[in-house]
Design an enzyme around this catalytic site. Sequence first.
Site, PDB file in Angstrom:
ATOM      1  N   CYS A 114     105.899 -77.193  14.470  1.00  0.00           N
ATOM      2  CA  CYS A 114     104.970 -78.149  13.853  1.00  0.00           C
ATOM      3  C   CYS A 114     105.680 -79.394  13.342  1.00  0.00           C
ATOM      4  CB  CYS A 114     104.222 -77.484  12.697  1.00  0.00           C
ATOM      5  SG  CYS A 114     103.345 -76.013  13.210  1.00  0.00           S
ATOM      6  N   HIS A 255     101.631 -82.397   7.421  1.00  0.00           N
ATOM      7  CA  HIS A 255     101.212 -81.435   8.449  1.00  0.00           C
ATOM      8  C   HIS A 255     100.026 -80.631   7.927  1.00  0.00           C
ATOM      9  CE1 HIS A 255     101.063 -78.356  11.359  1.00  0.00           C
ATOM     10  NE2 HIS A 255     101.680 -77.437  10.646  1.00  0.00           N
ATOM     11  N   ASN A 285      94.959 -76.163  12.582  1.00  0.00           N
ATOM     12  CA  ASN A 285      96.386 -76.515  12.667  1.00  0.00           C
ATOM     13  C   ASN A 285      96.715 -76.832  14.133  1.00  0.00           C
ATOM     14  OD1 ASN A 285      99.169 -76.487  12.878  1.00  0.00           O
ATOM     15  ND2 ASN A 285      99.458 -74.654  11.635  1.00  0.00           N
TER      16      ASN A 285
HETATM   17  O1  UT7 Z   1     101.983 -74.698  10.947  1.00  0.00           O
HETATM   18  C1  UT7 Z   1     102.849 -73.638  10.995  1.00  0.00           C
HETATM   19  C2  UT7 Z   1     103.026 -73.003   9.708  1.00  0.00           C
HETATM   20  N1  UT7 Z   1     102.004 -72.027   9.415  1.00  0.00           N
HETATM   21  C3  UT7 Z   1     101.535 -71.926   8.184  1.00  0.00           C
HETATM   22  O2  UT7 Z   1     101.834 -72.713   7.334  1.00  0.00           O
HETATM   23  C4  UT7 Z   1     100.658 -70.777   7.818  1.00  0.00           C
HETATM   24  C5  UT7 Z   1     100.968 -70.354   6.408  1.00  0.00           C
HETATM   25  N2  UT7 Z   1     100.212 -69.195   6.012  1.00  0.00           N
HETATM   26  C6  UT7 Z   1      98.896 -69.243   5.745  1.00  0.00           C
HETATM   27  O3  UT7 Z   1      98.273 -70.285   5.871  1.00  0.00           O
HETATM   28  C7  UT7 Z   1      98.240 -68.012   5.229  1.00  0.00           C
HETATM   29  O4  UT7 Z   1      99.218 -67.038   4.931  1.00  0.00           O
HETATM   30  C8  UT7 Z   1      97.193 -67.415   6.219  1.00  0.00           C
HETATM   31  C9  UT7 Z   1      95.977 -68.324   6.301  1.00  0.00           C
HETATM   32  C10 UT7 Z   1      97.819 -67.235   7.581  1.00  0.00           C
HETATM   33  C11 UT7 Z   1      96.718 -66.054   5.705  1.00  0.00           C
HETATM   34  O5  UT7 Z   1      96.173 -66.180   4.409  1.00  0.00           O
HETATM   35  P1  UT7 Z   1      96.597 -65.158   3.262  1.00  0.00           P
HETATM   36  O6  UT7 Z   1      95.858 -65.517   2.071  1.00  0.00           O
HETATM   37  O7  UT7 Z   1      98.102 -65.173   3.189  1.00  0.00           O
HETATM   38  O8  UT7 Z   1      96.036 -63.798   3.827  1.00  0.00           O
HETATM   39  P2  UT7 Z   1      96.836 -62.465   4.124  1.00  0.00           P
HETATM   40  O9  UT7 Z   1      97.612 -62.570   5.387  1.00  0.00           O
HETATM   41  O10 UT7 Z   1      97.537 -62.013   2.891  1.00  0.00           O
HETATM   42  O11 UT7 Z   1      95.642 -61.481   4.374  1.00  0.00           O
HETATM   43  C12 UT7 Z   1      94.740 -61.121   3.287  1.00  0.00           C
HETATM   44  C13 UT7 Z   1      93.659 -60.250   3.840  1.00  0.00           C
HETATM   45  C14 UT7 Z   1      94.180 -59.076   4.681  1.00  0.00           C
HETATM   46  O12 UT7 Z   1      93.341 -57.963   4.450  1.00  0.00           O
HETATM   47  P3  UT7 Z   1      93.768 -56.790   3.421  1.00  0.00           P
HETATM   48  O13 UT7 Z   1      95.069 -56.248   3.965  1.00  0.00           O
HETATM   49  O14 UT7 Z   1      93.933 -57.470   2.097  1.00  0.00           O
HETATM   50  O15 UT7 Z   1      92.632 -55.846   3.486  1.00  0.00           O
HETATM   51  C15 UT7 Z   1      93.992 -59.529   6.102  1.00  0.00           C
HETATM   52  O16 UT7 Z   1      93.831 -58.470   7.002  1.00  0.00           O
HETATM   53  O17 UT7 Z   1      92.828 -61.008   4.729  1.00  0.00           O
HETATM   54  C16 UT7 Z   1      92.704 -60.330   5.975  1.00  0.00           C
HETATM   55  N3  UT7 Z   1      92.546 -61.337   7.020  1.00  0.00           N
HETATM   56  C17 UT7 Z   1      91.338 -61.790   7.380  1.00  0.00           C
HETATM   57  N4  UT7 Z   1      90.097 -61.487   6.958  1.00  0.00           N
HETATM   58  C18 UT7 Z   1      89.075 -62.150   7.539  1.00  0.00           C
HETATM   59  C19 UT7 Z   1      93.509 -61.959   7.748  1.00  0.00           C
HETATM   60  N5  UT7 Z   1      92.940 -62.826   8.594  1.00  0.00           N
HETATM   61  C20 UT7 Z   1      91.592 -62.726   8.392  1.00  0.00           C
HETATM   62  C21 UT7 Z   1      90.493 -63.370   8.965  1.00  0.00           C
HETATM   63  N6  UT7 Z   1      89.250 -63.053   8.514  1.00  0.00           N
HETATM   64  N7  UT7 Z   1      90.605 -64.298   9.923  1.00  0.00           N
END
Ligand code: UT7
Length: 329
Positions: A114, A255, A285
């Site tokens: 990115c 970004h 993104n």
């Molecule tokens: O450009 C390149 C760089 N990339 C980034 O900067 C990405 C940085 N990271 C992020 O933006 C975030 O970490 C994400 C958006 C990818 C994820 O958000 P989060 O708040 O960190 O969620 P998480 O991975 O901790 O997941 C929380 C919960 C999980 O469920 P449980 O285990 O708490 O029951 C996931 O399974 O959310 C669940 N989950 C979803 N639920 C509904 C993960 N993806 C989804 C989804 N819809 N699409």
Amino acid sequence: MAVPVRVLGIGAYVPERTLTNHDLEKMVDTTDEWIVSRTGIKERHVAADGEATSDLAYRAACQVMERTGVSADQIDFIVVATVTADMQFPSVACLLQDRLGAHRAGAVDVAAGCTGFLYAFHLARSLVASGVQKRVLVVAAECLSRMLDWTDRSTCVLLGDGAGAMILEAAPDGVEGVLSSHLGSDGGLWDLLYFPGGGSRNPTSHQTVDQGLHFFKMNGQATFKQACGVMERACQQALEEAGVSLDQIDLVVPHQANLRILNQLSERMGIPAGKMAVTIDRYGNTSAASVPMALNDYYQEGHLKPGDLVLIVSFGAGLTWGAAVFRWS
Ligand code: UT7
């Protein structure tokens, strides 16, 4: 002595097809509420069947050339930032060079995730400042939809396709337009974001496909934790090198990875809401393309006037990061 460099103009292209969060609700176990509250994304654009990264790059390049009046034979060099090239080789830059008819131009791709646009910008600036090239076309283009597992809700809701393009040239009035560009990397964090299959480590085979190695992998939380710190430090470095303070900056274009990251960055650095470009809601993104696409939208919406100071900043796979300060001309 370095040749003064200026940013001549910006262009972009987004594929016509949109995919809303409600569309995704029908494809994977997700909700519009989760996606909006965790990321800020409402919809993203997806390339049409048969449309590849060089097609997006071409459309963005044509727009900036049309806006600036630069013809193909006036381009000395082309740098394309992408992690989703049409094929392993040749480069997207070469395919673009041919399609534009830029007969005099050298052409090369850079892969910095990115942060790709910042790396390409830095290379272009250096080529012009050194006097080696007079005019460089910088393009960032991505078809991330082609590397996603559309059954994996943790990644497929995040990314989108698109392209942005900029021209840098030797400033005819001798006034310096690019005040700084600062890059960094930490390869020890390579496994935060990566694409394991198809390279020399895991050449494509039935087995690599069965294992899903041809899909984008990301440790979202660990990446999130790195994001703000590296972007803030990159901004401070770029501002210091430019000899300007944040107060003097008219527009910050970061970004677009996650609205929560953008909000944290603006809080930590004290960037007023109206001074930060936010387009993640409409495009998701788009990796390397996100900074020039956001800059293009803010330009089109009339937020930029000649003389304005712009700070661009990004982070991404590698881990890589970068920031730059330039004057809009
Ligand atoms: O450009 C390149 C760089 N990339 C980034 O900067 C990405 C940085 N990271 C992020 O933006 C975030 O970490 C994400 C958006 C990818 C994820 O958000 P989060 O708040 O960190 O969620 P998480 O991975 O901790 O997941 C929380 C919960 C999980 O469920 P449980 O285990 O708490 O029951 C996931 O399974 O959310 C669940 N989950 C979803 N639920 C509904 C993960 N993806 C989804 C989804 N819809 N699409």
